[in-house]
Scaffold this motif. Structure first.
Motif, PDB file in Angstrom:
ATOM      1  N   CYS A   1      -7.881  -7.028   2.826  1.00  0.00           N
ATOM      2  CA  CYS A   1      -8.506  -5.940   2.223  1.00  0.00           C
ATOM      3  C   CYS A   1      -9.888  -6.145   1.427  1.00  0.00           C
ATOM      4  O   CYS A   1     -10.101  -7.646   1.102  1.00  0.00           O
ATOM      5  CB  CYS A   1      -7.644  -5.382   1.115  1.00  0.00           C
ATOM      6  SG  CYS A   1      -6.208  -4.403   1.415  1.00  0.00           S
TER       7      CYS A   1
ATOM      8  N   ARG B   1     -12.839  -4.656  -1.598  1.00  0.00           N
ATOM      9  CA  ARG B   1     -12.885  -3.848  -2.765  1.00  0.00           C
ATOM     10  C   ARG B   1     -14.325  -3.246  -2.780  1.00  0.00           C
ATOM     11  O   ARG B   1     -15.323  -3.756  -2.640  1.00  0.00           O
ATOM     12  CB  ARG B   1     -12.546  -4.520  -4.066  1.00  0.00           C
ATOM     13  CG  ARG B   1     -12.443  -3.282  -5.052  1.00  0.00           C
ATOM     14  CD  ARG B   1     -12.909  -3.783  -6.634  1.00  0.00           C
ATOM     15  NE  ARG B   1     -14.044  -4.362  -6.976  1.00  0.00           N
ATOM     16  CZ  ARG B   1     -14.392  -4.693  -7.898  1.00  0.00           C
ATOM     17  NH1 ARG B   1     -13.543  -4.685  -9.152  1.00  0.00           N
ATOM     18  NH2 ARG B   1     -15.747  -5.176  -8.355  1.00  0.00           N
TER      19      ARG B   1
ATOM     20  N   ALA C   1       0.954  -1.308  -0.078  1.00  0.00           N
ATOM     21  CA  ALA C   1      -0.116   0.119  -0.148  1.00  0.00           C
ATOM     22  C   ALA C   1       0.843   1.171   0.007  1.00  0.00           C
ATOM     23  O   ALA C   1       0.616   2.341  -0.568  1.00  0.00           O
ATOM     24  CB  ALA C   1      -0.901   0.037   1.013  1.00  0.00           C
TER      25      ALA C   1
ATOM     26  N   VAL D   1     -12.146   1.613  -4.543  1.00  0.00           N
ATOM     27  CA  VAL D   1     -11.176   1.995  -3.371  1.00  0.00           C
ATOM     28  C   VAL D   1     -10.853   0.446  -2.537  1.00  0.00           C
ATOM     29  O   VAL D   1     -11.979  -0.359  -2.520  1.00  0.00           O
ATOM     30  CB  VAL D   1     -11.827   2.984  -1.960  1.00  0.00           C
ATOM     31  CG1 VAL D   1     -11.551   4.364  -2.433  1.00  0.00           C
ATOM     32  CG2 VAL D   1     -13.238   2.630  -1.851  1.00  0.00           C
ATOM     33  N   PHE D   2      -9.692   0.283  -2.257  1.00  0.00           N
ATOM     34  CA  PHE D   2      -9.371  -0.910  -1.929  1.00  0.00           C
ATOM     35  C   PHE D   2      -9.041  -0.773  -0.303  1.00  0.00           C
ATOM     36  O   PHE D   2      -8.052   0.107   0.183  1.00  0.00           O
ATOM     37  CB  PHE D   2      -7.962  -1.377  -2.392  1.00  0.00           C
ATOM     38  CG  PHE D   2      -7.856  -2.753  -2.428  1.00  0.00           C
ATOM     39  CD1 PHE D   2      -8.643  -3.672  -2.961  1.00  0.00           C
ATOM     40  CD2 PHE D   2      -6.547  -3.379  -2.160  1.00  0.00           C
ATOM     41  CE1 PHE D   2      -8.577  -4.877  -2.878  1.00  0.00           C
ATOM     42  CE2 PHE D   2      -6.337  -4.871  -2.436  1.00  0.00           C
ATOM     43  CZ  PHE D   2      -7.192  -5.619  -2.595  1.00  0.00           C
ATOM     44  N   ILE D   3      -9.978  -1.391   0.666  1.00  0.00           N
ATOM     45  CA  ILE D   3      -9.928  -1.132   1.930  1.00  0.00           C
ATOM     46  C   ILE D   3      -9.163  -1.931   2.783  1.00  0.00           C
ATOM     47  O   ILE D   3      -9.390  -3.172   2.625  1.00  0.00           O
ATOM     48  CB  ILE D   3     -11.276  -0.685   2.658  1.00  0.00           C
ATOM     49  CG1 ILE D   3     -11.676   0.403   1.726  1.00  0.00           C
ATOM     50  CG2 ILE D   3     -11.512  -0.156   4.032  1.00  0.00           C
ATOM     51  CD1 ILE D   3     -13.636   0.606   1.699  1.00  0.00           C
ATOM     52  N   ASP D   4      -8.167  -1.688   3.655  1.00  0.00           N
ATOM     53  CA  ASP D   4      -7.585  -2.582   4.311  1.00  0.00           C
ATOM     54  C   ASP D   4      -8.141  -2.934   5.687  1.00  0.00           C
ATOM     55  O   ASP D   4      -8.673  -1.839   6.477  1.00  0.00           O
ATOM     56  CB  ASP D   4      -6.151  -1.883   4.898  1.00  0.00           C
ATOM     57  CG  ASP D   4      -5.052  -2.724   5.633  1.00  0.00           C
ATOM     58  OD1 ASP D   4      -5.468  -3.586   6.311  1.00  0.00           O
ATOM     59  OD2 ASP D   4      -3.898  -2.674   5.517  1.00  0.00           O
TER      60      ASP D   4
ATOM     61  N   CYS E   1      -7.356   3.180   3.616  1.00  0.00           N
ATOM     62  CA  CYS E   1      -7.360   3.081   1.983  1.00  0.00           C
ATOM     63  C   CYS E   1      -6.479   4.147   1.497  1.00  0.00           C
ATOM     64  O   CYS E   1      -6.457   5.099   1.927  1.00  0.00           O
ATOM     65  CB  CYS E   1      -8.725   2.876   1.433  1.00  0.00           C
ATOM     66  SG  CYS E   1      -9.413   4.585   1.388  1.00  0.00           S
ATOM     67  N   SER E   2      -5.813   3.486   0.386  1.00  0.00           N
ATOM     68  CA  SER E   2      -5.124   4.838  -0.400  1.00  0.00           C
ATOM     69  C   SER E   2      -5.969   5.441  -1.484  1.00  0.00           C
ATOM     70  O   SER E   2      -7.037   4.811  -1.728  1.00  0.00           O
ATOM     71  CB  SER E   2      -3.749   3.776  -0.955  1.00  0.00           C
ATOM     72  OG  SER E   2      -4.484   2.951  -1.888  1.00  0.00           O
TER      73      SER E   2
ATOM     74  N   THR F   1      -7.223  -1.370  -7.397  1.00  0.00           N
ATOM     75  CA  THR F   1      -6.717  -0.443  -6.207  1.00  0.00           C
ATOM     76  C   THR F   1      -6.951   0.851  -6.694  1.00  0.00           C
ATOM     77  O   THR F   1      -6.587   2.071  -6.052  1.00  0.00           O
ATOM     78  CB  THR F   1      -5.199  -0.552  -5.950  1.00  0.00           C
ATOM     79  OG1 THR F   1      -4.518  -0.530  -7.085  1.00  0.00           O
ATOM     80  CG2 THR F   1      -4.925  -1.968  -5.364  1.00  0.00           C
TER      81      THR F   1
END
Ligand code: PLP
Length: 388
Positions: A361, A363, A145, A324-327, A315-316, A176
């Motif tokens: 993660c 999405r 990330a 958005v790709f969420i941790d 997320c970045s 991402t």
């Protein structure tokens, strides 16, 4: 009957299965917020639909040439020359039934048993499955990330072996939303040329790119790189035409001829009147594309602002596409557990990161209206709070 060996190792698309499940829940009256679907919520622009209807009325209902309608191929080559500085002619183009079939045909044309294909992770879910169907071997490069989930030239160097044939590059990226900078693309191109590899550059999200980021196709780096590149694109995302199934590959002519041979024995080509819609999409005004981008920009801002208020979900910032790709590492759940519980308990559908090779993660797609995003993100915040 026993499944063939080829299919025993193939996993059905998790995102497609999940999206179908969420849509079924919705049609049975359940109030689901669907953030799992990778498709624009907008209708296809009217002038494109009109062109397809007129084509039907004019009897454009016969087989198309397997490589695609000549005018459509010309327009695609023209667009790639004008917008992407890629010196292609119509003969360098094959029209396919969407970006997915483009990649399927290309990988089938290029990969033999035992060939290695380098895939940066997180990756679009179909890449490794298509490689398996072609009896190839995926070599996955994990990204971080902190580096916006992008591979570096050094990582690429390290992953190359004597069996390496192909690199799959996807920018703007799914899941991402990362976008490789010009400098990053140039340094990857150097490694590709040094090792005489081939690259497929999946540019299906090229039109969905936010302020500050720019898109450079790796094939445009120099003339030599163009001979080592296939560009995969299509109208699904840019013109809200997912159901039309219109994609293309641009590549050196021998590659295109091999793909035409495959296509001539599989689908025979692409729906004729749909291609007239594609022609109208490329010939007509591109205002519809900018209007959709404006809407995605507003939604992106809302999603990022809201996610920042939910504790322990990092997320970045995506620079392109509509994800958005969420941790979710801090929840202690796997991505499948998280996505299943979120759907069952809060009626919010997202895709587990495991589908993209990253299990910490999820999405979330913001290709949906703001009202639904507001409702769904409230539910996500509730869900997160209850986990504590
Ligand atoms: N490539 C990527 C990265 C995608 O996300 C998708 C669709 O989600 C495709 C290719 C395939 O697009 P199409 O719908 O045109 O087959």
């Amino acid at each position: 009957m026993q499944r063939t060996k080829r299919l025993q190792c193939v996993t059905p698309s998790v995102s497609a299965t999940l999206s179908t499940q969420a849509k079924e829940m919705k049609s049975s009256g359940i109030d689901v917020c669907i953030f799992s679907v990778g498709e624009p919520d907008f209708d296809t622009p009217v002038h494109i639909k009109q062109a397809a209807k007129q084509a039907l009325d004019r009897g454009k209902t016969k087989y198309s040439p397997p490589a695609g309608h000549p005018r459509f191929r010309e327009l695609i080559a023209d667009k790639l020359r004008r917008e992407n500085q890629l010196a292609y002619q119509a003969e360098n183009i094959i029209v396919t039934n969407g970006g997915k079939q483009s990649l399927f045909n290309l990988i089938l044309a290029l990969i033999e048993a035992g060939d290695e294909v380098i895939i940066p992770s997180p990756y679009w879910t179909s890449y490794p499955e298509i490689v398996k169907l072609a009896n190839g071997i995926s070599v996955i490069i994990s990204t971080q990330a902190e580096n916006d989930y992008k591979i570096t030239a050094q990582q690429l160097q390290k992953a190359i072996s004597s069996q390496t044939k192909l690199l799959i590059l996807n920018s703007p990226g799914n899941p991402t939303g990362n976008v490789y900078s010009e400098a990053e693309i140039r340094s990857l191109a150097e490694v590709v040329l040094e090792h005489n590899l081939f690259v497929v550059s999946d540019e299906i999200y090229e039109k969905i790119i936010y302020k500050g980021a720019t898109h450079l196709s790796i094939g445009a780096v120099n003339q030599e790189m163009l001979h080592h590149t296939a560009v995969s694109g299509g109208l699904s995302k840019s013109h809200a035409m997912t159901g039309w199934r219109l994609g293309y590959i641009a590549a050196p002519i021998p590659v295109i001829q091999d793909m035409i041979a495959i296509q001539s024995h599989s689908t025979s080509g692409v729906c004729t009147f749909a291609q007239y819609g594609g022609i109208a999409a490329l010939e007509g005004s591109q205002d519809c594309v900018s209007q959709m981008l404006e809407a995605y920009t507003e939604r992106r801002q809302y999603v990022l602002k809201t996610l920042a208020t939910i504790s322990n979900l990092d997320c970045s910032s995506p620079q392109g596409a509509f994800y958005v790709f969420i941790d979710i590492s801090q929840t202690g759940l796997t991505s499948v557990e998280f996505a299943n519980a979120l759907l069952t308990e809060q009626k919010v559908a997202v895709v587990p990161g495991a589908a993209y090779g990253v299990d910490n993660c999820i999405r979330l797609s913001y290709a949906t209206n703001l009202d639904s995003l507001k409702k769904g993100l409230d539910r996500l915040a509730n869900f997160r709070a209850l986990l504590n």
